[in-house]
Design a protein around this motif. Structure first.
Motif, short mmCIF file in Angstrom:
data_model
loop_
_atom_site.label_atom_id
_atom_site.label_comp_id
_atom_site.label_asym_id
_atom_site.label_seq_id
_atom_site.Cartn_x
_atom_site.Cartn_y
_atom_site.Cartn_z
N ILE A 42 28.01 -46.75 -1.70
CA ILE A 42 28.67 -45.46 -1.94
C ILE A 42 30.17 -45.61 -1.72
O ILE A 42 30.62 -46.14 -0.70
CB ILE A 42 28.11 -44.38 -0.99
N LYS A 43 30.92 -45.14 -2.70
CA LYS A 43 32.37 -45.05 -2.54
C LYS A 43 32.71 -43.61 -2.22
O LYS A 43 32.50 -42.71 -3.04
CB LYS A 43 33.08 -45.53 -3.81
N HIS A 44 33.22 -43.41 -1.02
CA HIS A 44 33.52 -42.08 -0.48
C HIS A 44 35.02 -42.01 -0.21
O HIS A 44 35.69 -43.04 -0.06
CB HIS A 44 32.71 -41.86 0.80
N ALA A 45 35.53 -40.81 -0.14
CA ALA A 45 36.97 -40.65 0.11
C ALA A 45 37.39 -41.32 1.41
O ALA A 45 38.51 -41.79 1.55
CB ALA A 45 37.33 -39.16 0.14
N SER A 46 36.47 -41.39 2.38
CA SER A 46 36.79 -41.99 3.67
C SER A 46 36.56 -43.49 3.70
O SER A 46 36.84 -44.15 4.71
CB SER A 46 35.94 -41.34 4.77
N GLY A 47 36.03 -44.06 2.60
CA GLY A 47 35.81 -45.49 2.56
C GLY A 47 34.46 -45.83 1.95
O GLY A 47 33.68 -44.95 1.56
N ASP A 48 34.17 -47.13 1.86
CA ASP A 48 32.91 -47.59 1.30
C ASP A 48 31.81 -47.51 2.34
O ASP A 48 32.01 -47.87 3.51
CB ASP A 48 33.04 -49.02 0.80
N LEU A 49 30.61 -47.08 1.92
CA LEU A 49 29.47 -46.93 2.81
C LEU A 49 28.26 -47.65 2.22
O LEU A 49 28.15 -47.81 1.01
CB LEU A 49 29.11 -45.45 3.00
N THR A 50 27.35 -48.06 3.10
CA THR A 50 26.06 -48.58 2.68
C THR A 50 24.97 -47.79 3.38
O THR A 50 24.99 -47.67 4.61
CB THR A 50 25.91 -50.07 3.01
N VAL A 51 24.04 -47.26 2.61
CA VAL A 51 22.89 -46.54 3.15
C VAL A 51 21.64 -47.27 2.69
O VAL A 51 21.57 -47.74 1.54
CB VAL A 51 22.87 -45.08 2.65
N GLN A 52 20.66 -47.38 3.56
CA GLN A 52 19.38 -47.96 3.18
C GLN A 52 18.35 -46.85 3.01
O GLN A 52 18.13 -46.06 3.93
CB GLN A 52 18.89 -48.94 4.24
N PHE A 53 17.75 -46.78 1.83
CA PHE A 53 16.65 -45.84 1.60
C PHE A 53 15.37 -46.53 2.04
O PHE A 53 14.96 -47.52 1.46
CB PHE A 53 16.57 -45.45 0.12
N LEU A 54 14.72 -45.99 3.10
CA LEU A 54 13.58 -46.68 3.70
C LEU A 54 12.24 -46.14 3.23
O LEU A 54 11.41 -46.89 2.73
CB LEU A 54 13.69 -46.60 5.23
N ASP A 55 12.01 -44.84 3.40
CA ASP A 55 10.69 -44.29 3.10
C ASP A 55 10.81 -42.84 2.63
O ASP A 55 11.64 -42.09 3.16
CB ASP A 55 9.79 -44.31 4.35
N PRO A 56 9.96 -42.41 1.70
CA PRO A 56 9.86 -40.99 1.39
C PRO A 56 9.10 -40.27 2.49
O PRO A 56 8.21 -40.85 3.13
CB PRO A 56 9.09 -40.96 0.06
N LEU A 57 9.45 -39.01 2.73
CA LEU A 57 8.77 -38.18 3.72
C LEU A 57 8.34 -36.88 3.04
O LEU A 57 8.82 -36.56 1.95
CB LEU A 57 9.70 -37.88 4.90
#
Length: 278
Positions: A154-169
């Protein structure tokens, strides 16, 4: 280092990446102001996970709203009925007396006519927190989430981020953000309105249960009903991905029931052994 830890995916076993990620992000650690008392000074009550700030709460809320939009588009093969959507997100927020829900209302608009399943999607996102503590924001978000991949860049105004999508709930999904796992509820505004009239489900008391930490096969069972066990005593061994994991009693007590036997298969969070009430 932050990016490397965010890209490290471990499932099924307990690890210390959440703590490492928080330590590495500390300004004291980055500036070299560290002593042998670093952990005691920064986590006097132990480390429970990342506590959301106004900045990281906004990052998590906007990223989660974008993930939900993309998930819904994938179910309809990139077609979206509308380029805009509004969600109410409930984010777990660590407090001294436990975990509370931080409510955010997010409206996002896709900058193109269709959702890309393999590549980048750009959104304009507005976020408002109902607790009144965090300011409302409007940002542009570029999200790269390839099909069948857990990593979301993710490129966000505050910087680059990495999120891991783990499981649906049932009401959302579980993600790993800044090293910590978050169970996110993602609701439509009408769902949130009606949820206020629903009784909260009683929490399962797991202090007397031994749960399977992952899907696997039971190798051995060391107890039977009526046995008296000490806290930490071995009760069973489960094998997953060619690794054997010893499961231990969460407290001292008498075994009430054993629900597995050697050779049987279990899913994550299946109840394997029950202890009598104290």
């Amino acid at each position: 280092m932050n990016h490397a830890l965010d890209q490290y995916l471990i499932k099924g076993v307990t690890h210390n990446i959440p703590l490492l990620r928080d330590v590495v992000s500390s300004s004291d650690f980055a500036s070299g102001r560290i002593t042998t008392a670093f952990l005691d000074d920064h986590y006097p009550h132990g480390f429970k996970g990342h506590k959301l700030t106004s900045e990281t709460a906004e990052q998590l809320a906007t990223a989660s709203a974008a993930l939900q939009f993309i998930r819904q588009a994938r179910e309809s093969y990139t077609h979206v009925a509308s380029r805009s959507a509004s969600y109410v997100l409930l984010l777990p927020q660590l407090q001294p007396d436990g975990v509370h829900k931080l409510e955010a209302r997010v409206t996002l608009t896709l900058d193109s006519e269709t959702v890309s399943l393999q590549g980048a999607n750009t959104f304009t996102v507005s976020t408002e927190f109902t607790n009144g503590e965090y300011a409302s924001t409007t940002n542009t978000l570029k999200v790269v989430w390839d099909v069948d991949m857990p990593f979301v860049e993710i490129k966000h105004a505050s910087g680059d981020l990495t999120v891991q999508f783990l499981d649906p709930l049932p009401l959302g999904f579980r993600v790993q953000f800044l090293g910590t796992k978050f169970d996110i509820d993602v609701l439509l505004p009408r769902q949130r309105e009606l949820m206020r009239f629903m009784k909260e489900r009683e929490r399962l008391d797991t202090s007397k249960l031994v749960l399977s930490p992952m899907p696997g096969t039971i190798v051995s069972v060391a107890v039977k009903p009526g046995d008296v066990v000490a806290e930490g005593a071995e009760v069973a061994v489960v094998e997953a991905m060619k690794m054997q994991n010893v499961l231990r009693a969460p407290r001292a007590g008498t075994v009430k029931a054993v629900h597995v036997q050697p050779g049987s298969t279990v899913s994550g969070d299946d109840i394997m052994v029950e202890l009598e009430d104290e």
